[in-house]
Design an enzyme around this catalytic site. Sequence first.
Site, short mmCIF file in Angstrom:
data_model
loop_
_atom_site.label_atom_id
_atom_site.label_comp_id
_atom_site.label_asym_id
_atom_site.label_seq_id
_atom_site.Cartn_x
_atom_site.Cartn_y
_atom_site.Cartn_z
N LEU A 29 0.85 -1.19 0.00
CA LEU A 29 0.00 0.00 0.00
C LEU A 29 0.89 1.25 0.00
CD1 LEU A 29 -2.50 -1.11 2.80
CD2 LEU A 29 -2.95 -1.06 0.34
N HIS A 173 -0.15 7.58 9.75
CA HIS A 173 -0.27 7.27 11.18
C HIS A 173 0.27 8.41 12.05
CE1 HIS A 173 0.36 2.84 9.83
NE2 HIS A 173 -0.91 2.98 10.13
N VAL A 264 7.28 2.90 0.62
CA VAL A 264 5.91 2.41 0.83
C VAL A 264 5.44 2.76 2.24
CG1 VAL A 264 5.89 0.62 -0.95
CG2 VAL A 264 6.86 0.08 1.28
N CYS A 270 8.01 0.91 12.59
CA CYS A 270 7.00 -0.03 12.10
C CYS A 270 7.57 -1.41 11.78
CB CYS A 270 6.27 0.54 10.90
SG CYS A 270 7.19 0.49 9.40
C1 CIR Z 1 0.72 0.58 4.82
O1 CIR Z 1 0.27 1.48 4.12
O2 CIR Z 1 0.03 -0.02 5.62
C2 CIR Z 1 2.16 0.18 4.65
N1 CIR Z 1 2.55 0.35 3.28
C3 CIR Z 1 3.06 0.99 5.54
C4 CIR Z 1 2.81 0.75 7.00
C5 CIR Z 1 3.73 1.52 7.88
N2 CIR Z 1 3.45 1.26 9.24
C6 CIR Z 1 3.86 2.03 10.23
O3 CIR Z 1 4.49 3.05 10.01
N3 CIR Z 1 3.54 1.66 11.45
#
Ligand code: CIR
Length: 275
Positions: A29, A173, A264, A270
């Site tokens: 995503l 986030h 991404v 994360c």
């Molecule tokens: C998303 O859009 O869910 C992933 N491409 C990226 C998630 C990143 N998560 C975070 O910073 N906790």
Amino acid sequence: PQRNKMAAYGRYHTAVVRGIPDSVRYEALIQAEQRDYVDVEKARQEKAVYVQTLRDLGLRIVELPAAEEHPDCPFVEDCAVVCNGTALVTRPGHPSRRGEVHAVKKVLEEDLGLEVVHMVEDEATMDGGDVLFTGKEFFVGLSNRTNEAGARILAETFPDYSVTTIPVARGLHLKCFCTMAAPDVMAVGEGPEAQKAWQEIKARGDHKYAILNVPDDGAANCMFVNGTMIHCAADDFPKSAKTFAAAHLAYPRVQVSNKELAKVDGSLTCCSILI
Ligand code: CIR
């Protein structure tokens, strides 16, 4: 007991991480309209340095294998919030990510022996990237991924701490632009959404924090692990790296590059669940 909890802030023994699937390149995503393709080999190299950094700080690493059917699976932080021996396994906000949680839940429960609460309610959603634990209280970003019902379940799961919700109108986030850089020190990006969140935190939180303003929002996603700050490398964010150096915080610092997964929207926090 409150005293002990505070003293333990930022102390961890284990990190759960997950491998990077090839599918991250075309299918992860993204917030941006145009995809900047992840170089998967480079991403794996950066990740290896990140993992070694955590290992060097005394953490045992538990690595889940990558799952091709889950392009965003390296971002394990979104799947669980762990605090004082309890893990809240989330219901990620984006439907394509919901299947990621099962492997994470299994490892937390069966291999690591945590008490697991699973967010199963239909209306509730939460990504761990919206959950900022300061050691004294929780702030939860209300974003496209996390809602009030999710925040309520977090509050029920961790009744020892207050939970304050912070609107996140833009960006993915809360922790995309605001994290703990050190005990009682919040790194906050200089962008408008970040500064707005900080005003809310200051006005509505139960405790006082010092602020470290960081020129790049993305660089405000840093970590504090067993007495050491981990932040993005000068190569990723030159201005912000200078800010970290000039802040003269009383802690050693380590820099880690996160160029590829940043394409991404992956940040430093994360890529691990710290226990
Ligand atoms: C998303 O859009 O869910 C992933 N491409 C990226 C998630 C990143 N998560 C975070 O910073 N906790």
